[in-house]
Design an enzyme around this catalytic site. Structure first.
Site, PDB file in Angstrom:
ATOM      1  N   ARG A   1     -18.506 -19.043 -26.814  1.00 19.53           N
ATOM      2  CA  ARG A   1     -17.734 -20.018 -27.587  1.00 19.53           C
ATOM      3  C   ARG A   1     -17.733 -21.385 -26.905  1.00 19.53           C
ATOM      4  O   ARG A   1     -17.652 -22.415 -27.564  1.00 19.53           O
ATOM      5  CB  ARG A   1     -16.300 -19.499 -27.779  1.00 19.53           C
ATOM      6  CG  ARG A   1     -15.549 -19.329 -26.494  1.00 19.53           C
ATOM      7  CD  ARG A   1     -14.296 -18.490 -26.644  1.00 19.53           C
ATOM      8  NE  ARG A   1     -14.605 -17.056 -26.757  1.00 19.53           N
ATOM      9  CZ  ARG A   1     -13.684 -16.110 -26.913  1.00 19.53           C
ATOM     10  NH1 ARG A   1     -12.393 -16.431 -27.001  1.00 19.53           N
ATOM     11  NH2 ARG A   1     -14.032 -14.850 -26.996  1.00 19.53           N
TER      12      ARG A   1
ATOM     13  N   LYS B   1     -19.187  -8.753 -15.530  1.00 22.99           N
ATOM     14  CA  LYS B   1     -19.075  -7.582 -16.404  1.00 22.99           C
ATOM     15  C   LYS B   1     -19.296  -6.303 -15.597  1.00 22.99           C
ATOM     16  O   LYS B   1     -20.081  -6.311 -14.649  1.00 22.99           O
ATOM     17  CB  LYS B   1     -20.169  -7.633 -17.481  1.00 22.99           C
ATOM     18  CG  LYS B   1     -19.909  -8.603 -18.606  1.00 22.99           C
ATOM     19  CD  LYS B   1     -21.012  -8.499 -19.654  1.00 22.99           C
ATOM     20  CE  LYS B   1     -20.829  -9.524 -20.752  1.00 22.99           C
ATOM     21  NZ  LYS B   1     -19.624  -9.319 -21.560  1.00 22.99           N
TER      22      LYS B   1
ATOM     23  N   LYS C   1     -26.140 -18.663 -30.940  1.00 26.22           N
ATOM     24  CA  LYS C   1     -25.742 -18.497 -29.538  1.00 26.22           C
ATOM     25  C   LYS C   1     -26.978 -18.120 -28.718  1.00 26.22           C
ATOM     26  O   LYS C   1     -27.693 -17.180 -29.056  1.00 26.22           O
ATOM     27  CB  LYS C   1     -24.664 -17.415 -29.404  1.00 26.22           C
ATOM     28  CG  LYS C   1     -24.311 -17.070 -27.950  1.00 26.22           C
ATOM     29  CD  LYS C   1     -23.128 -16.098 -27.838  1.00 26.22           C
ATOM     30  CE  LYS C   1     -22.956 -15.583 -26.411  1.00 26.22           C
ATOM     31  NZ  LYS C   1     -21.832 -14.626 -26.258  1.00 26.22           N
TER      32      LYS C   1
ATOM     33  N   ASP D   1     -27.882 -11.339 -25.665  1.00 28.43           N
ATOM     34  CA  ASP D   1     -26.862 -12.343 -25.965  1.00 28.43           C
ATOM     35  C   ASP D   1     -27.455 -13.645 -26.516  1.00 28.43           C
ATOM     36  O   ASP D   1     -26.747 -14.625 -26.700  1.00 28.43           O
ATOM     37  CB  ASP D   1     -26.018 -12.613 -24.704  1.00 28.43           C
ATOM     38  CG  ASP D   1     -24.553 -12.860 -25.037  1.00 28.43           C
ATOM     39  OD1 ASP D   1     -24.139 -12.533 -26.172  1.00 28.43           O
ATOM     40  OD2 ASP D   1     -23.831 -13.404 -24.186  1.00 28.43           O
TER      41      ASP D   1
ATOM     42  N   ASP E   1     -16.342 -15.002 -18.842  1.00 31.67           N
ATOM     43  CA  ASP E   1     -17.158 -14.144 -19.706  1.00 31.67           C
ATOM     44  C   ASP E   1     -17.018 -14.524 -21.189  1.00 31.67           C
ATOM     45  O   ASP E   1     -17.773 -14.041 -22.022  1.00 31.67           O
ATOM     46  CB  ASP E   1     -16.775 -12.675 -19.476  1.00 31.67           C
ATOM     47  CG  ASP E   1     -17.822 -11.713 -20.017  1.00 31.67           C
ATOM     48  OD1 ASP E   1     -18.939 -12.180 -20.337  1.00 31.67           O
ATOM     49  OD2 ASP E   1     -17.524 -10.504 -20.106  1.00 31.67           O
TER      50      ASP E   1
END
Ligand code: BES
Ligand code: MG
Ligand code: ZN
Length: 487
Positions: free
Chosen positions: A344, A270, A258, A281, A340
């Site tokens: 995926r 967020k 990712k 991330d 958010d």
């Protein structure tokens, strides 16, 4: 710092610090510690153990000065013999290193004596600990807090043990460097690390052939899901494909990381406390890029493809919106329930790309869900997949590499919340069972290739110093991936 091994007695190597060890409760040390004890007039058994009551508890170090020479003997407590493990060797070495600034150190090969562990594995752990112990992300600090040790030498006089341990040191050096590279990448400010610079880093540092696709090319590849996530950022997305292709490859693996270089959450913004560390991330991406570098050095007989769909998840006038329907590379439509849950969505296209490479297995690694972090904390990474045997195999490899994985269930019902009225799937269905639901979502973008999904949301970045003396980026996953691929 240099780490090496010498086929000599620990007493014949000139050093500022001599490192020996002691299991809890041992009164008269055997093995190399015993030899050092005798050479120095039983100072360990008579003074350190009897007089000073040093018990050898795990993690305790007795620092004994030798008056004539100004040198020191470090007696390292190994704890209870039955609780001893390879990870403890790594963590103890980190502790030793942190107490040896600017010193030349000679160390016993912990674990290969009374404990009876494999000398190669022990030497690898010591090497990893020695390198890890000097890690600091201080490029932006005026005062550096780096701990540097002049030289770290493992002494092993037994021929068989020496030969094995030498291999362990060699592998350990490659693995440890890869872990530190991943840490550097993850810790880097997202001001400087965005898709383009991440891709540039991969080109310059992955050690293998690296192709970077720009936005136009990504459009041509039909990656509507990946593109949607990146469309709110001023930084263009980049799709990175790294390839290691040895001549006589026995198997073919794709590793997918990712690569959200910053996750603000998008329009589903967020809250500040959750956003603060979201430069992490791209920890999955950092893990696969660094793994490739190690693979290029270790040269296993395995074809490896590393894939990163890199973008930023930002709120803006051009950002993708809740309620949007987007079309993934496989043709599957996704209703955006929450912007958010972007990882995926990008992985959907990256996994589809990986499957087209006709590999024998796919492993993805991602800071995917807060739910996984809540479930397992920073103690273990979540793991699941469509091939139970491979998942279990990976967990076992992880244990040998000194990383913990805990299998999360993939019961069909976790997918129920993903049903959409207007598209083939939603990208999320709420907070309950979030790690598993994310796993189910991903599984729908893989047809029939064996696949493992690793969720490192809780383990990639730690806010207080862990057992290995690391704060912030941990480089989790790198050690296991290298071991799984290269053995
Ligand atoms: N990057 C986060 C997951 C994360 C959380 C990583 C904490 C590291 C630490 C991911 O993109 C995310 O925001 N997930 C959401 C999904 C939710 C909206 C279904 C989450 O977990 O809150
Ligand atoms: Mg997110
Ligand atoms: Zn994210």
């Amino acid at each position: 710092m240099k780490v090496k091994i010498e086929k000599k007695s620990i007493l014949d190597i000139d050093a500022d610090v001599i490192v020996v060890n002691l299991f809890e409760g041992v009164k008269s040390p055997a093995g190399v510690t015993g030899i050092v004890d005798k050479a120095f007039n039983k100072v360990i058994s008579d003074f350190v153990i009897k007089k000073e009551k040093f018990e050898g508890k795990y993690g305790e170090i007795y620092k004994l000065p030798l008056l004539e020479s100004g040198k020191k003997i470090f007696v390292v407590g190994l704890g209870k013999k039955e609780d001893f493990s390879l990870v403890k060797i790594r963590n103890l070495t980190v502790k030793v290193i942190k107490a040896c600034k600017d010193k030349k150190v000679v160390s016993i090969l912990h674990g290969a004596g009374v404990a009876g562990l494999c000398p190669q594995a022990c030497a690898q752990m010591i090497t990893e600990g020695a390198i890890s112990g000097t890690y600091a992300f201080d490029k932006y600090k005026s005062t550096k807090n780096e701990v540097d040790v002049k030289e770290f030498i493992i002494a092993e006089i037994d021929n068989e043990k020496f030969k094995k341990a030498k291999k362990g040191v060699e592998t350990g050096l490659v693995v440890a460097e890869a872990v530190n590279r991943a840490r550097d990448l993850i810790n880097e400010s997202s001001q400087y690390l965005y898709p383009e610079t991440l891709a540039q880093y991969a080109v310059e540092n992955s050690g293998v052939k690296t192709t970077v696709y720009n936005k136009k090319e990504i459009e041509k590849m039909g990656m509507g899901a990946f593109l949607a996530v990146g469309q709110g950022s001023v930084h263009e997305p980049k799709f990175i494909h790294m390839e290691y292709k040895p001549k006589n490859a026995k198997r073919k693996i794709a590793i997918v990381g990712k690569g959200i270089t910053f996750d603000a959450g998008g329009l589903d913004l967020k809250p500040p406390a959750s956003m603060l560390t979201m430069r992490d991330d791209m920890s999955g991406a950092a893990a696969v890029i660094s793994t490739m570098r190690a693979i290029s050095e270790l040269k296993p007989d395995v074809e490896v493809h590393a894939i990163v769909a890199a973008c930023e998840n930002m709120p803006s006038g051009s950002a993708y919106k809740p309620g949007d329907v987007i079309i993934a590379k496989t043709g599957r439509s996704i209703e955006i329930d929450n912007t958010d849950a972007e990882g995926r969505v990008t992985l959907a296209d990256a996994l589809a790309y990986a499957e087209e490479l006709k590999v024998d297995e796919i492993i993805d690694i991602a800071t995917l869900t807060g739910a996984c972090m809540v479930a397992l904390g920073s103690v273990a990474s979540g793991i699941m997949g469509n091939d139970d045997k491979k998942v279990k195999e990976f967990i076992a490899v992880g244990e040998k590499a000194g990383e913990r994985y805990w299998q999360m269930p993939m019961y069909e019902e976790y997918g129920d919340t993903l049903k959409s009225d207007i598209a083939d799937t939603k990208n999320t269905g709420g907070r309950m069972g979030g790690a598993s639901a994310a796993g189910i979502f991903l599984s729908n973008f893989i047809k029939d290739t064996p696949w493992i999904h690793i969720d490192i949301a809780g383990t990639a970045f730690v806010e207080s110093t862990n057992a290995e003396g690391i704060k912030n980026a941990t480089g989790v996953g790198v050690r296991s991936l290298i071991k799984y691929i290269a053995g």
